[in-house]
Design an enzyme around this catalytic site. Structure first.
Site, PDB file in Angstrom:
ATOM      1  N   PHE A 150      40.599  27.234  72.612  1.00 13.60           N
ATOM      2  CA  PHE A 150      41.754  26.822  73.422  1.00 13.60           C
ATOM      3  C   PHE A 150      41.673  25.365  73.875  1.00 13.60           C
ATOM      4  O   PHE A 150      42.682  24.769  74.228  1.00 13.60           O
ATOM      5  CB  PHE A 150      41.881  27.728  74.665  1.00 13.60           C
ATOM      6  N   LYS A 174      44.140  30.186  62.372  1.00 11.64           N
ATOM      7  CA  LYS A 174      44.349  31.117  63.504  1.00 11.64           C
ATOM      8  C   LYS A 174      44.058  30.323  64.772  1.00 11.64           C
ATOM      9  O   LYS A 174      42.905  30.084  65.120  1.00 11.64           O
ATOM     10  CB  LYS A 174      43.390  32.315  63.370  1.00 11.64           C
ATOM     11  N   GLU A 177      44.666  32.190  71.010  1.00  4.73           N
ATOM     12  CA  GLU A 177      45.796  32.944  71.575  1.00  4.73           C
ATOM     13  C   GLU A 177      46.172  32.408  72.960  1.00  4.73           C
ATOM     14  O   GLU A 177      47.242  32.690  73.465  1.00  4.73           O
ATOM     15  CB  GLU A 177      45.459  34.443  71.644  1.00  4.73           C
ATOM     16  N   ARG A 178      45.254  31.610  73.573  1.00  3.89           N
ATOM     17  CA  ARG A 178      45.574  31.068  74.894  1.00  3.89           C
ATOM     18  C   ARG A 178      46.360  29.758  74.799  1.00  3.89           C
ATOM     19  O   ARG A 178      47.082  29.409  75.716  1.00  3.89           O
ATOM     20  CB  ARG A 178      44.287  30.874  75.703  1.00  3.89           C
ATOM     21  N   SER A 227      32.977  29.681  71.600  1.00  2.00           N
ATOM     22  CA  SER A 227      31.779  29.926  72.405  1.00  2.00           C
ATOM     23  C   SER A 227      30.620  30.400  71.521  1.00  2.00           C
ATOM     24  O   SER A 227      30.836  30.934  70.427  1.00  2.00           O
ATOM     25  CB  SER A 227      32.095  30.972  73.467  1.00  2.00           C
ATOM     26  N   CYS A 282      33.638  20.561  75.009  1.00  3.71           N
ATOM     27  CA  CYS A 282      32.303  20.927  74.525  1.00  3.71           C
ATOM     28  C   CYS A 282      31.356  19.752  74.639  1.00  3.71           C
ATOM     29  O   CYS A 282      30.160  19.914  74.440  1.00  3.71           O
ATOM     30  CB  CYS A 282      32.383  21.434  73.099  1.00  3.71           C
ATOM     31  N   GLU A 383      26.485  27.454  80.129  1.00  2.00           N
ATOM     32  CA  GLU A 383      27.659  26.575  80.010  1.00  2.00           C
ATOM     33  C   GLU A 383      28.667  26.980  81.086  1.00  2.00           C
ATOM     34  O   GLU A 383      29.055  28.148  81.160  1.00  2.00           O
ATOM     35  CB  GLU A 383      28.291  26.759  78.622  1.00  2.00           C
TER      36      GLU A 383
END
Ligand code: NAD
Length: 490
Positions: A150, A174, A177-178, A227, A282, A383
């Site tokens: 995201f 893909k 979805e967020r 993640s 990140c 994290e």
């Protein structure tokens, strides 16, 4: 207007029948922006079949002809830059300036992939033995797919998409979805390019959709960013299914501050790294290790930098930090802070949820600095992915390096110093794939690989630049002999 998101398969937009949907929320305003369908395996298969059908013709399209589509894509992205950047801010929460920076890097990857007629060239050596020649060519892999996170809704898909296409592969994306709105819009521009149908496909969804991609035998290569637990899963399941795979994971990104650093500059840069994109990068520095007498002046300056940061809606001028992505994410961050305090850390600034006037439904967190982080505590290892900078102290650079190299992640480590010798030792010994020297976010340009190490990366070849070209091609080596007595005489 709330947008109903659709899949783009075989050159056509389609509603996903009978699919469960999720709300896509603006994390600053709480407004619903769209409904994203969670596609079933049948949609993945439809996309894979379309991409497979398009592959034989696309791979035969000359590289110089393939990149003409990318030149056109670059123009469309630039012409619609403001709209796309604003969409990123709306669905992700980062401030508009950061959204523009992300989009610029996405476009830079298109630029680099336009060099494919040179980047994809092979090698040729005559006379490996008398009269025998040997050469290596790069051929596309086939149907390739990307699963995106995201936090960079535009940039991360573009670490891969332009290279996959330029190399002659067909492709399925893909998005998260967020944050699926930006690539939905970008795909509307891709639809205008006139690419042969099936060359690029977009499938929305989450874990089940991803697993269907990992199991689909038609998909030959998968790139993933997200993640670490999910990266590990993607890497092992895709590899078990015989696919080529690279999976970038999470990070911690310590930064060492030596006493000879320019502390005013250092603090400004570290604050931007820790609190930029609300810490959801990140490459966000989330742990500063002060060495020797750097401790006191750094703490004073970073306290000031954190407490003066303007938090709000990223589309509003003057705002320096937006919200985190969801209320669950905010709860997770606050839970980590609470446990960190129990483990012995002290709050220097912040530490709470934040209410922003006019945006009471936003998922804001105060820019937070914690000091006296206990080595090996949960907060030292985990994290956070929020606007939280932990501070530890070390007496000497070797102790700081030990703290850095003890961590599970290896995405980025930075040092601030005015000593060339200290900087060299640091970059030589630090166990991470991206190193910053007097830099807070050492994000590789598009023509360098995005090099994570340790639990920040599973695989070999990374995204961007020549690594992406190698990932999206397979080598073929030909050894050939044409004896003159086997050939017709002229
Ligand atoms: P995430 O792992 O939750 O999701 C990433 C993608 O995986 C999404 O498309 C999601 O739908 C899918 N997914 C989620 N759970 C899954 C499961 N159980 N099985 C299969 N697929 C699943 O990551 P996120 O929260 O979207 O992104 C933030 C994370 O990404 C952070 O950890 C961050 O450090 C990392 N990240 C890493 C890099 C890098 O280059 N190393 C870059 C950006 C982000």
């Amino acid at each position: 207007m709330v947008k109903k998101l659709r899949n783009y398969i075989n050159g056509e937009w389609s509603d996903v029948q009978d699919a469960q949907t999720l709300d896509v929320m603006n994390p600053a305003t709480g407004e619903v922006l769209g409904h994203v369908p969670l596609s079933a395996a049948s949609e993945v298969d439809r996309a894979a079949q379309a991409a497979a059908a398009a592959f034989p013709e696309w791979r035969r399209t000359p590289p110089v002809a393939r990149v003409q589509y990318l030149f056109k894509l670059k123009r469309l992205l630039e012409e619609n830059f403001e709209e796309l950047a604003s969409l990123i801010t709306q669905e992700n929460g980062k401030i508009l300036e950061e959204a523009k920076g992300e989009l610029a890097r996405a476009i830079e990857n298109v630029d680099v992939a336009c060099g494919i007629p040179i980047l994809m060239q092979g090698d040729f050596l005559e006379d490996i033995a008398r009269g025998i020649d040997e050469f290596m060519v790069r051929q596309p892999v086939g149907v390739c797919a990307t699963i995106a996170p995201f936090n960079f809704p535009a940039m991360i898909p573009f670490w891969y998409l332009p290279y996959a296409l330029a190399c002659g592969n067909t492709y399925i994306l893909k998005p998260s979805e967020r944050c699926p709105m930006t690539m939905q819009r970008a795909m509307e521009f891709i639809d205008l390019l006139g690419l042969p149908t099936g060359v690029v496909n977009l499938v929305n969804g989450r874990a089940d959709t991803v697993n269907a991609m990992l199991d689909d035998p038609v998909i030959r290569a998968v790139t993933f960013v997200g993640s670490t637990p999910v990266a590990r899963h993607i890497y092992s399941r895709a590899a078990a299914n015989g696919k080529r795979v690279q999976a970038q994971g999470g990070a911690k990104n310590p930064v060492i501050v030596l006493p000879d650093a320019d502390l005013a500059m250092t603090t400004r840069i570290v604050a931007d790294s820790a609190f930029g994109s609300a810490g959801q990068r990140c490459l966000a520095s989330s742990m500063a290790i002060t060495v020797g007498e750097a401790r006191k002046p750094f703490m004073e300056a970073i306290r000031e930098a954190a407490s003066s940061r303007v938090v709000g809606y990223g589309l509003n001028p003057g705002v320096e930090m937006g919200p985190v992505i969801t209320s669950q994410s905010r709860e997770r961050i606050l839970g980590l802070l609470e446990r960190g305090l129990k483990d012995g850390a002290q709050v220097a600034v912040g530490g709470h949820a934040k209410t922003v006037s006019g945006y009471e439904k936003g998922n804001f967190v105060e820019p937070t600095v914690l000091q006296d982080i206990v080595p090996d505590s949960e907060l030292a290892r985990t994290e956070v992915f929020g606007p939280v900078l932990g501070v530890m102290h070390a007496d000497a650079i070797e102790d700081a390096l030990k703290l850095v190299n003890n961590g599970q992640y290896g995405n980025q480590v930075c040092v601030f110093t005015s000593s060339g010798a200290a900087a060299r030792r640091f970059r030589y010994e630090a166990e991470a794939g991206n190193i910053g020297i007097n830099i807070g976010v050492a994000a590789p340009m598009a023509f360098f690989p995005f090099s994570g190490w340790k639990d920040s990366f599973f695989g070999d070849l990374h995204g961007q630049g020549k690594h992406a070209v190698e990932f999206f091609t397979q080598t073929k080596v030909v050894v050939e002999r044409w004896p003159s007595d086997w050939s017709r005489k002229f």
